[in-house]
Design an enzyme around this catalytic site. Structure first.
Site, PDB file in Angstrom:
ATOM      1  N   TYR A  13     -35.315 146.663  15.414  1.00 59.10           N
ATOM      2  CA  TYR A  13     -34.151 146.044  14.762  1.00 59.10           C
ATOM      3  C   TYR A  13     -34.501 144.684  14.127  1.00 59.10           C
ATOM      4  CZ  TYR A  13     -29.461 143.831  14.682  1.00 59.10           C
ATOM      5  OH  TYR A  13     -28.308 143.172  14.340  1.00 59.10           O
ATOM      6  N   SER A 127     -35.377 134.753  24.125  1.00 63.60           N
ATOM      7  CA  SER A 127     -33.947 134.997  24.245  1.00 63.60           C
ATOM      8  C   SER A 127     -33.253 133.853  24.975  1.00 63.60           C
ATOM      9  CB  SER A 127     -33.758 136.290  25.047  1.00 63.60           C
ATOM     10  OG  SER A 127     -32.424 136.394  25.506  1.00 63.60           O
ATOM     11  N   TYR A 152     -35.620 142.270  32.512  1.00 64.92           N
ATOM     12  CA  TYR A 152     -35.854 142.094  31.068  1.00 64.92           C
ATOM     13  C   TYR A 152     -35.900 140.609  30.718  1.00 64.92           C
ATOM     14  CZ  TYR A 152     -34.171 140.797  26.499  1.00 64.92           C
ATOM     15  OH  TYR A 152     -34.010 140.133  25.313  1.00 64.92           O
ATOM     16  N   LYS A 156     -39.058 137.574  29.483  1.00 65.77           N
ATOM     17  CA  LYS A 156     -39.039 136.547  28.419  1.00 65.77           C
ATOM     18  C   LYS A 156     -39.435 135.191  29.002  1.00 65.77           C
ATOM     19  CE  LYS A 156     -37.678 139.295  25.139  1.00 65.77           C
ATOM     20  NZ  LYS A 156     -38.664 139.727  24.132  1.00 65.77           N
ATOM     21  N   ARG A 298     -18.901 142.653  34.087  1.00 66.60           N
ATOM     22  CA  ARG A 298     -20.235 143.274  34.184  1.00 66.60           C
ATOM     23  C   ARG A 298     -21.143 142.303  34.934  1.00 66.60           C
ATOM     24  NH1 ARG A 298     -23.307 144.678  28.559  1.00 66.60           N
ATOM     25  NH2 ARG A 298     -23.426 142.409  28.425  1.00 66.60           N
ATOM     26  N   ASP A 301     -23.141 138.742  33.647  1.00 69.24           N
ATOM     27  CA  ASP A 301     -22.638 138.117  32.419  1.00 69.24           C
ATOM     28  C   ASP A 301     -22.296 136.649  32.654  1.00 69.24           C
ATOM     29  OD1 ASP A 301     -22.930 140.140  30.594  1.00 69.24           O
ATOM     30  OD2 ASP A 301     -20.874 140.888  30.762  1.00 69.24           O
TER      31      ASP A 301
HETATM   32  N1  UFG Z   1     -19.330 143.408  26.273  1.00 63.28           N
HETATM   33  C1  UFG Z   1     -18.200 144.147  26.557  1.00 63.28           C
HETATM   34  N2  UFG Z   1     -18.294 145.508  26.463  1.00 63.28           N
HETATM   35  C2  UFG Z   1     -19.431 146.151  26.099  1.00 63.28           C
HETATM   36  C3  UFG Z   1     -20.582 145.380  25.815  1.00 63.28           C
HETATM   37  C4  UFG Z   1     -20.491 144.012  25.916  1.00 63.28           C
HETATM   38  O1  UFG Z   1     -17.158 143.609  26.911  1.00 63.28           O
HETATM   39  O2  UFG Z   1     -19.443 147.386  26.052  1.00 63.28           O
HETATM   40  C5  UFG Z   1     -19.248 141.948  26.366  1.00 63.28           C
HETATM   41  C6  UFG Z   1     -20.162 141.398  27.445  1.00 63.28           C
HETATM   42  O3  UFG Z   1     -19.503 141.379  28.672  1.00 63.28           O
HETATM   43  C7  UFG Z   1     -20.452 140.005  26.896  1.00 63.28           C
HETATM   44  C8  UFG Z   1     -20.372 140.158  25.381  1.00 63.28           C
HETATM   45  O4  UFG Z   1     -19.685 141.380  25.154  1.00 63.28           O
HETATM   46  O5  UFG Z   1     -19.459 139.133  27.280  1.00 63.28           O
HETATM   47  C9  UFG Z   1     -21.719 140.243  24.725  1.00 63.28           C
HETATM   48  O6  UFG Z   1     -22.488 141.238  25.387  1.00 63.28           O
HETATM   49  P1  UFG Z   1     -23.860 141.804  24.805  1.00 63.28           P
HETATM   50  O7  UFG Z   1     -24.350 142.827  25.748  1.00 63.28           O
HETATM   51  O8  UFG Z   1     -23.689 142.186  23.381  1.00 63.28           O
HETATM   52  O9  UFG Z   1     -24.796 140.526  24.811  1.00 63.28           O
HETATM   53  P2  UFG Z   1     -25.280 139.622  26.037  1.00 63.28           P
HETATM   54  O10 UFG Z   1     -24.838 138.238  25.709  1.00 63.28           O
HETATM   55  O11 UFG Z   1     -24.941 140.166  27.339  1.00 63.28           O
HETATM   56  O12 UFG Z   1     -26.859 139.816  25.896  1.00 63.28           O
HETATM   57  C10 UFG Z   1     -27.526 139.342  24.786  1.00 63.28           C
HETATM   58  C11 UFG Z   1     -28.757 140.199  24.502  1.00 63.28           C
HETATM   59  C12 UFG Z   1     -29.752 140.105  25.597  1.00 63.28           C
HETATM   60  C13 UFG Z   1     -30.046 138.689  25.923  1.00 63.28           C
HETATM   61  C14 UFG Z   1     -28.777 137.912  26.149  1.00 63.28           C
HETATM   62  C15 UFG Z   1     -29.069 136.464  26.249  1.00 63.28           C
HETATM   63  O13 UFG Z   1     -28.389 141.543  24.362  1.00 63.28           O
HETATM   64  O14 UFG Z   1     -30.942 140.685  25.146  1.00 63.28           O
HETATM   65  O15 UFG Z   1     -27.899 138.062  25.049  1.00 63.28           O
HETATM   66  O16 UFG Z   1     -27.935 135.778  26.500  1.00 63.28           O
HETATM   67  F1  UFG Z   1     -30.799 138.613  27.043  1.00 63.28           F
END
Ligand code: UFG
Length: 343
Positions: A13, A127, A152, A156, A298, A301
């Site tokens: 990506y 990250s 994961y 990093k 989750r 988070d």
């Molecule tokens: N979320 C939902 N439903 C979903 C997926 C995500 O509510 O189905 C919420 C999560 O709880 C979070 C937000 O959307 O609050 C963002 O979630 P993401 O999974 O899109 O992103 P993250 O911030 O959890 O993770 C991202 C990258 C990781 C990295 C991290 C660093 O995906 O690789 O940021 O903060 F490690």
């Protein structure tokens, strides 16, 4: 003569968007990828966008001897950008050894092949997860790092520690680590974008797959966080803005502008949006209703993350300029084109 750059994970990506920007800035690109989480079709798509077909080598970076041989063949390269890594947070919790092996062997083999062949510049795909749960916002590069929740994320953090040691011990070798916040969006051509395998972990692909009808509904993981609407806040950044920062990082290395052998920059917009902000913007941009439901938090988070962007602006001359709506509309366009093609 064109400067040659090796891009590991260049079919993925962020890798593919960076390859496009490199080619458009007149670099010769060699992609190393094992296609474990990407498609060979990306090469043709990059060619369609740029008019140039990058060199592609299918290789598993865990195989040290093969990595050495490839780097020997391309020892005229001036720098390496390392995207090759597994990145699914949840999967890494269940398969930690697989993650540590893949992400760290690839890094170590790449660095030792660089050393062997005199390729002295390195850019690492890091990250914001290395900040853990920050005690200060916005997050500057001086914020202390914490052990990330997931294996994961820990790969990093460990990788950055390896780079710190390696750059101290290796004269002339310089590295830049780029700490991404939340990359979303896709190239304006609609030809490259995020292609999650299986059920997406991340918010944006989950939203677009729900809207296109592949997923029934989006689960919003918790609305009881200490934020304005109770949902977590993130710093979403357009992947094309992110890709451009890599070109500037390569230039910083090639022009010997680095102030230290190992530098770290945050890549974000500096603006935080909640999960509900993203959903509302998606509904506005696409003029549709998204099926979603609030559910349990989750594990792992963090309530709120957004970047201080001053250092990247000052030293790399980079700042993000695409808006949340542009990120969302490009993600949506990519998803629709992808599904139209698959049907
Ligand atoms: N979320 C939902 N439903 C979903 C997926 C995500 O509510 O189905 C919420 C999560 O709880 C979070 C937000 O959307 O609050 C963002 O979630 P993401 O999974 O899109 O992103 P993250 O911030 O959890 O993770 C991202 C990258 C990781 C990295 C991290 C660093 O995906 O690789 O940021 O903060 F490690």
């Amino acid at each position: 003569m064109k400067h040659k750059v090796i891009v590991t994970g260049g079919c993925g990506y962020i890798g593919s968007h960076t390859v496009v920007e490199l080619i458009e800035n007149n670099y010769e690109v060699v992609i190393l990828d094992d296609l474990s989480n990407s498609s060979i079709e990306t090469i043709g798509r990059i060619e369609k966008i740029t008019g140039v077909k990058p060199i592609f080598i299918n290789i598993d970076l865990k195989e040290e001897a093969k990595v050495n041989a490839v780097f020997k063949e391309h020892k005229d390269a001036l720098a390496v950008i390392n995207f090759a890594a597994y990145k699914a947070v949840g999967e890494s919790v269940n398969k930690p050894i697989m993650y540590y092996k893949n992400n760290l062997y690839a890094l170590l083999n790449t660095l030792s092949a660089q050393l062997e062949n005199g390729i002295n510049g390195f850019i690492f795909s890091s990250s914001a997860t290395v900040y853990g749960t920050p005690n200060k916002l916005p997050i500057t590069e001086k914020n202390e790092t914490q052990r990330p929740f997931s294996p994961y994320g820990n790969t990093k953090k460990i990788a950055e520690e390896i780079l710190d040691d390696f750059t101290k011990a290796t004269e002339n070798f310089t590295a830049i680590s780029l700490r991404y916040f939340n990359p979303i969006g896709a190239h304006e051509s609609g030809l490259i974008g995020e292609l999650p395998s299986g059920i997406p972990n991340n918010l944006m692909p989950y939203i677009t797959q729900t809207a296109v009808g592949i997923r029934e509904k989006l689960m919003v993981y918790g609305n009881d966080y200490p934020t304005k609407d109770g949902t977590p806040i993130r710093d979403y950044i357009h992947v094309v803005d992110l890709a451009k920062a890599h070109v500037l990082a390569v230039e910083r290395i090639l022009n010997k502008k680095q102030e230290e052998n190992f530098e770290i920059f945050n890549l974000g917009t500096g603006k935080g949006f909640s999960v509900l902000d993203v959903i509302n913007s998606f509904e506005e941009v696409t003029n549709s209703k998204l099926n979603y439901e609030i559910t349990e938090r989750r594990p792992g988070d963090v309530p709120e993350l957004y970047a201080a962007t001053d250092l990247a602006k000052e030293k790399l001359g980079w700042s993000a300029n695409k808006t949340l709506n542009e990120m969302i509309s490009s993600s949506w366009e990519w998803e629709q084109k992808l599904r139209a093609k698959l049907q």
